[in-house]
Motif scaffolding. Structure first.
Motif, PDB file in Angstrom:
ATOM      1  N   VAL A 364       8.751   8.127   7.885  1.00 36.09           N
ATOM      2  CA  VAL A 364       7.504   7.953   7.139  1.00 36.09           C
ATOM      3  C   VAL A 364       6.787   6.717   7.677  1.00 36.09           C
ATOM      4  O   VAL A 364       7.341   5.620   7.674  1.00 36.09           O
ATOM      5  CB  VAL A 364       7.763   7.802   5.631  1.00 36.09           C
ATOM      6  N   LYS A 365       5.561   6.926   8.137  1.00 32.50           N
ATOM      7  CA  LYS A 365       4.740   5.828   8.645  1.00 32.50           C
ATOM      8  C   LYS A 365       3.432   5.779   7.860  1.00 32.50           C
ATOM      9  O   LYS A 365       2.766   6.812   7.692  1.00 32.50           O
ATOM     10  CB  LYS A 365       4.435   6.021  10.130  1.00 32.50           C
ATOM     11  N   ILE A 366       3.074   4.595   7.394  1.00 27.15           N
ATOM     12  CA  ILE A 366       1.851   4.417   6.606  1.00 27.15           C
ATOM     13  C   ILE A 366       1.060   3.261   7.195  1.00 27.15           C
ATOM     14  O   ILE A 366       1.618   2.193   7.475  1.00 27.15           O
ATOM     15  CB  ILE A 366       2.169   4.133   5.127  1.00 27.15           C
ATOM     16  N   MET A 367      -0.243   3.471   7.375  1.00 26.38           N
ATOM     17  CA  MET A 367      -1.119   2.414   7.894  1.00 26.38           C
ATOM     18  C   MET A 367      -2.216   2.115   6.884  1.00 26.38           C
ATOM     19  O   MET A 367      -2.878   3.031   6.391  1.00 26.38           O
ATOM     20  CB  MET A 367      -1.734   2.830   9.233  1.00 26.38           C
ATOM     21  N   ILE A 368      -2.393   0.823   6.585  1.00 26.89           N
ATOM     22  CA  ILE A 368      -3.414   0.371   5.632  1.00 26.89           C
ATOM     23  C   ILE A 368      -4.216  -0.765   6.273  1.00 26.89           C
ATOM     24  O   ILE A 368      -3.814  -1.320   7.291  1.00 26.89           O
ATOM     25  CB  ILE A 368      -2.785  -0.102   4.304  1.00 26.89           C
ATOM     26  N   PRO A 369      -5.360  -1.153   5.685  1.00 24.22           N
ATOM     27  CA  PRO A 369      -6.169  -2.241   6.262  1.00 24.22           C
ATOM     28  C   PRO A 369      -5.515  -3.608   6.042  1.00 24.22           C
ATOM     29  O   PRO A 369      -4.624  -3.775   5.210  1.00 24.22           O
ATOM     30  CB  PRO A 369      -7.489  -2.148   5.494  1.00 24.22           C
TER      31      PRO A 369
END
Length: 486
Positions: A364-369
């Motif tokens: 699981v990979k998550i990208m946020i600012p």
């Protein structure tokens, strides 16, 4: 002296009674989910009366039924396809000409049954991650229009980019092309009638979604049309995260480079985009209704082989359709889940599904600012990100400006791109639209974009997360309490 001290006592008692009445309305009449109810009760308790005024503007749903009785809501033009596909999917012996589509029959059927989201297969999709390129292509498509232009954005600013688009639309209207512009009143609150005077005089039509009845305050703040849709001549269309404004070209110092994802679509999926636009337009522009005429649904040649569904959701829907689509994709994942989102405030079902996926060995990979555009939302995001870190997910903080795209990719095969963020506002309150795409080629292109974004991002480790200061932890705690209503 008696009056001087007695008046505050009476006021306090009156406020207490009013607050109890408001709380009773919230619990027994509105009947929200428990998390949202507790969040609003906290606000009512800590800021009596003022809290209820905030609730009237941002939380109440008492008039929802009346507000959302759209006239003539039908999937006209798609009925025969919907009925045909329901029969095909229910037939266990029927096979689509795609293993990815066959593997996702349950997801496709759910969208078809609950959202009338017909599956179209012969589409060509171009992915835009840069605002300059996306709007350059959009302007070129506008200038080539011959019959109609239907254009809808949540935010439409009358700045450099906005003026250029309005001028192009005005010119096409003068040429006799039927041009309709639809924007949200709150999102486009800087738009003024005088900016569109020449456009209207040229024959262009304007629709405003849920306009305010008052100059300053809009009592329907909570229910906004967050969709971004374009359909030009039934030949090409757009859906995705970009709004119209100079910041989306990276020209605002506050945000820097604006990273987003938008799709340009050619093919039969345009019929679904057209239907969605007509429904929204007929609700907003009551004096200029569009009929479901054949000229708005022209025969479309095969442009590619990408299968997709155009799925919409909003407070007028019985189900949280886009969220349920996300949930089904995550539950079906076997190898990988990739998410890019400006806001990560999942409800318990979505958070549990992601945590379980990560804990069972799915990557699981998550990208946020790395920066907020809405402060409370940002701190609520970092709070939930901490839980995903504990579950073993990889978290990336985008450092090259502001990341705004709403992308979910599962197992390098299925993807969703659109307007819906991972938060309660997108799932329950806003009107949203996403493309669910069943094509490994498109998924791999999106993964390549993600990999390039990783190169300008910081990997958030447990050590870095635990090192954050007490002030940040305090902000996260307060924002998390409010997260069910953000």
């Amino acid at each position: 002296m008696f009056i001087e001290f007695a008046m505050p006592t009476y006021l306090i008692a009156a406020l207490l009674v009013i607050n109890i009445l408001f709380a009773a309305i919230l619990i027994f009449i509105e009947r929200k989910d428990a998390q949202a109810t507790w969040a609003w009760l906290l606000i009512l308790f800590f800021i009596p009366l003022v809290g209820f005024i905030i609730y009237i503007l941002l939380g109440q749903t008492l008039t929802r039924r009346k507000m959302f009785q759209w006239e003539g809501i039908k999937k006209v033009g798609l009925d025969h396809l919907i009925d045909q596909q329901k029969e095909e999917i229910l037939n266990p012996d029927f096979r689509f000409n795609s293993t990815t589509v066959d593997h996702n029959r349950d997801l496709i059927y759910m969208h078809l049954m609950n959202n009338d989201a017909v599956l179209t297969k012969e589409n060509h999709v171009t992915i835009y991650s840069d605002g300059e390129k996306k709007f350059s292509q959009l302007l070129a498509d506008i200038r080539r229009a011959e019959t109609f232009i239907h254009i809808q954005y949540y935010i439409f600013r009358y700045d450099g980019l906005g003026k250029e688009i309005i001028d192009a639309l005005t010119e096409k209207a003068r040429e006799g092309v039927k041009v309709r512009l639809l924007y949200d009143d709150l999102g486009s609150r800087s738009m003024r009638k005088k900016f569109l005077k020449a456009f209207r005089e040229a024959g262009g039509e304007v629709g405003i979604f849920f306009p305010s009845k008052f100059t300053i305050v809009n009592l329907r703040l909570n229910f906004r049309n967050h969709r971004k849709l374009v359909n030009i001549d039934g030949k090409c269309g757009y859906v995705g995260g970009f709004n119209v404004g100079d910041e989306y070209l990276g020209k605002k110092k506050k945000f820097g480079y604006w990273r987003d994802t938008h799709l340009r679509i050619e093919g039969p999926a345009l019929a679904a985009i057209q239907t969605r636009f007509i429904l929204d337009w007929n609700q907003a522009a009551k004096d200029y209704h569009i009929s479901y005429h054949n000229r708005y649904f022209p025969e479309v040649e095969s442009k590619g082989n990408t299968p997709m569904q155009i799925v919409s959701s909003g407070p007028d829907s019985e189900f949280e359709q886009i969220k349920n689509g996300y949930l089904k994709m995550i539950m079906d994942a076997r190898k990988s889940i990739i998410i890019q989102t400006p806001y990560f405030i999942p409800d318990k079902t979505l958070l549990d599904a992601l945590q379980v996926a990560s804990q069972t060995g799915i990557e699981v990979k998550i990208m946020i600012p790395n920066k907020p555009d809405h402060m409370f939302v940002y701190w609520a995001t970092t709070s939930h990100i901490g839980e995903m870190l504990k579950a073993g997910a990889k978290i990336y903080i985008y450092e090259n400006g502001f990341i705004h795209n709403k992308v979910l990719i599962v197992d390098e095969k299925v993807s969703s791109v659109g307007t819906a963020n991972i938060d309660q506002r997108s799932f329950k309150l806003n009107f949203e639209v996403n493309a669910f795409i069943y094509d490994p080629i498109i998924a791999k292109q999106l993964i390549q974009d993600f990999a390039e974004d990783v190169n300008v991002s910081t990997l958030l480790t447990n050590e870095l997360y635990e090192a954050r200061g007490k002030r940040i932890r305090f902000k996260e705690s307060i924002s998390r309490l409010l997260s069910p209503i953000l």
